[in-house]
Design a protein around this motif. Structure first.
Motif: not given
Lengths: 154, 83
Positions: B68-82
């Motif tokens: 990771l670097s400070d310019s990153d966008e990080v997302a946390f989520f459960p397994p997808v269900t679309g």
């Protein structure tokens, strides 16, 4: 290629015609429509809310579409996925594949849905008549379906 | 760094996103998860079982050892269900 993430409903015939009307090379069109389903079988579902990750969703759908175009001879394709609150029986997702021949259209449509279900960042939350709401859990069977396509056909 | 939370992660963290100046000790996604887990009660609850979580870095799926670097966008989520 059309990829759309939207709340509004879609019309399959209109979307299909949009692909075929100006392209006489298309001999086969396959469309898949997913609907909001009440899994309880007791008509307990009030609505299903679809959340997504704006930006990543479109990026993932585009990558999946490009992969389909690499693997099969497709003249065109459309992916529409709805978000927001939807009622039971409403349409959620549309995949249309258009090709010269049916085999490519059939297989690509199945591939697009299998990969969309495991790689596109959507999440479903169900609200039932008792006022409870819960997030839908991912299914192993969806992973299995997606994994069939890891290696392109030789 | 921008951190986004979706589905039940958004509910457990009680926010959709936050801005965080990345501490120099955080080098990977796993380091960040550990930091958020220890930060407060919400984090402890949300990051309790990492096997339930999926991660995206700059809007692509990533493993827990992703740098990771400070310019990153990080997302946390459960397994997808679309679909």
């Amino acid at each position: 290629m059309k990829i759309s993430v939207q709340h509004d409903d879609f019309d399959v015939s209109t979307e299909s015609l949009r692909l075929t009307e100006s392209n006489p090379a298309i001999g086969a069109v396959v469309s898949f429509v997913g609907h909001v389903r009440d899994t309880s079988h007791n008509q307990n579902l009030v609505d299903m809310t679809l959340e997504h990750y704006p930006g990543m969703t479109e990026k993932q759908l585009s990558e999946i579409a490009v992969e389909a175009q690499k693997r099969w001879h497709l003249e065109d394709l459309t992916i529409i996925h709805r978000v927001g609150a939807l009622k039971p029986t409403e349409q959620i997702v549309l995949v249309i594949t258009a090709s010269s021949h049916r085999q490519d259209a059939f297989e690509a449509a199945q591939f697009l849905m299998d990969w969309l279900k495991t790689k596109a960042p959507f999440w479903k939350k169900e609200t039932t008549k008792d006022g409870q709401s819960q997030w839908v859990e991912a299914l192993d069977s969806d992973n299995d379906a997606a994994n069939k396509w890891i290696n392109p056909k030789t | 760094m921008k951190i986004c939370y979706f589905a039940w992660m958004r509910e457990k963290m009680d926010m959709a996103e936050e801005e965080l100046t990345l501490p120099t000790t955080i080098k990977t996604v796993a380091d960040l998860m550990d930091f958020l887990k220890k930060r407060d009660e919400k984090g402890a609850h949300a990051f309790d079982d990492s096997s339930l979580l999926r991660v995206a870095v700059n809007q692509s799926f990533a493993n827990f050892d992703h740098p990771l670097s400070d310019s990153d966008e990080v997302a946390f989520f459960p397994p997808v269900t679309g679909g």
